[in-house]
Design an enzyme around this catalytic site. Structure first.
Site, PDB file in Angstrom:
ATOM      1  N   HIS A  72      34.597 -42.568 -39.348  1.00 15.78           N
ATOM      2  CA  HIS A  72      34.257 -42.066 -38.012  1.00 15.78           C
ATOM      3  C   HIS A  72      33.078 -42.907 -37.507  1.00 15.78           C
ATOM      4  O   HIS A  72      31.938 -42.667 -37.874  1.00 15.78           O
ATOM      5  CB  HIS A  72      33.888 -40.580 -38.137  1.00 15.78           C
ATOM      6  CG  HIS A  72      33.456 -39.945 -36.856  1.00 15.78           C
ATOM      7  ND1 HIS A  72      34.270 -39.118 -36.129  1.00 15.78           N
ATOM      8  CD2 HIS A  72      32.288 -40.008 -36.186  1.00 15.78           C
ATOM      9  CE1 HIS A  72      33.618 -38.701 -35.053  1.00 15.78           C
ATOM     10  NE2 HIS A  72      32.415 -39.226 -35.058  1.00 15.78           N
ATOM     11  N   HIS A  74      30.792 -45.018 -34.608  1.00 15.06           N
ATOM     12  CA  HIS A  74      30.323 -45.096 -33.215  1.00 15.06           C
ATOM     13  C   HIS A  74      29.906 -46.534 -32.934  1.00 15.06           C
ATOM     14  O   HIS A  74      29.409 -47.227 -33.806  1.00 15.06           O
ATOM     15  CB  HIS A  74      29.140 -44.150 -32.991  1.00 15.06           C
ATOM     16  CG  HIS A  74      29.549 -42.717 -32.891  1.00 15.06           C
ATOM     17  ND1 HIS A  74      29.485 -42.004 -31.721  1.00 15.06           N
ATOM     18  CD2 HIS A  74      30.041 -41.868 -33.822  1.00 15.06           C
ATOM     19  CE1 HIS A  74      29.905 -40.769 -31.928  1.00 15.06           C
ATOM     20  NE2 HIS A  74      30.250 -40.649 -33.193  1.00 15.06           N
ATOM     21  N   CYS A 105      26.845 -36.717 -28.772  1.00 13.28           N
ATOM     22  CA  CYS A 105      26.605 -35.737 -29.815  1.00 13.28           C
ATOM     23  C   CYS A 105      25.401 -34.870 -29.459  1.00 13.28           C
ATOM     24  O   CYS A 105      24.311 -35.386 -29.212  1.00 13.28           O
ATOM     25  CB  CYS A 105      26.367 -36.448 -31.135  1.00 13.28           C
ATOM     26  SG  CYS A 105      26.127 -35.300 -32.476  1.00 13.28           S
ATOM     27  N   ASN A 114      32.170 -42.085 -29.041  1.00 15.56           N
ATOM     28  CA  ASN A 114      32.869 -42.649 -30.201  1.00 15.56           C
ATOM     29  C   ASN A 114      33.341 -44.062 -29.915  1.00 15.56           C
ATOM     30  O   ASN A 114      33.369 -44.503 -28.777  1.00 15.56           O
ATOM     31  CB  ASN A 114      34.097 -41.793 -30.507  1.00 15.56           C
ATOM     32  CG  ASN A 114      33.722 -40.531 -31.241  1.00 15.56           C
ATOM     33  OD1 ASN A 114      33.273 -39.587 -30.624  1.00 15.56           O
ATOM     34  ND2 ASN A 114      33.863 -40.540 -32.534  1.00 15.56           N
TER      35      ASN A 114
HETATM   36 ZN   LIG Z   1      30.796 -38.874 -33.950  1.00 12.53          ZN
END
Ligand SMILES: [Zn+2]
Length: 167
Positions: A72, A74, A105, A114
């Protein structure tokens, strides 16, 4: 019900700074023991660089199968796709992304959206990898998303579109 578990700020934390990936590994062991089929490792504030990503992947792949892990990432500092390449090379095949690079976030100050799905799919298709995603339709979805949120989204392919093909 299949549950994918998330561990945030594995690459670095907005409050504590550097993070020892061994701490994340301990959490991942618990999550797997409690039944999560996959653990998504998050570079929540987008500080990760490729060598760091390689070390994190190697550490986790010593204990988990490739399909048990997801990344995950960014693109806050422009390194998300470079980190994807490292993950791909390590055998990881699940990557989180959001259309146009939407997101942010609430608990991680300075976190941008993202990694953009269009940027990820463009890269993967360019490498001859199948995603099952129609990139042209995805770009249209990005335009819709931008209208809905009423602000410019940061994704590169979202902004630049697809290159012209030679005819
Ligand atoms: Zn994230």
């Amino acid at each position: 019900m299949k549950v994918r578990a998330y561990i945030s700020t594995v690459w670095g934390c907005p409050y504590e700074g550097d993070v020892d990936p061994l701490r994340a590994l301990e959490i991942a062991r618990d999550l797997a023991r409690w039944g999560a089929y996959q653990i998504s490792l998050g570079d929540t504030i987008g500080v990760g660089t490729p060598l760091q990503t390689q070390r994190i992947c190697q550490l986790f792949l010593a204990e988990f199968a490739q399909e048990q892990l997801a990344l995950h990432l960014h693109d806050t500092r422009g390194t998300a796709l470079a980190n994807v390449l490292v993950g791909l090379d390590a055998g990881i095949r699940t990557f989180d992304a959001s259309v146009g690079g939407l997101g942010g976030c609430p608990y991680a100050p300075g976190a941008s959206g993202n990694l953009s799905t269009e940027d990820l799919v463009y890269l993967l298709h360019g490498m001859g990898l199948e995603t099952g995603v129609d990139l042209e339709k995805l770009i249209e979805a990005g335009a819709v998303a931008e209208r809905v949120v009423g602000r410019k989204l940061p994704g590169k392919v979202h902004q630049a579109g697809l290159p012209k093909r030679r005819t």
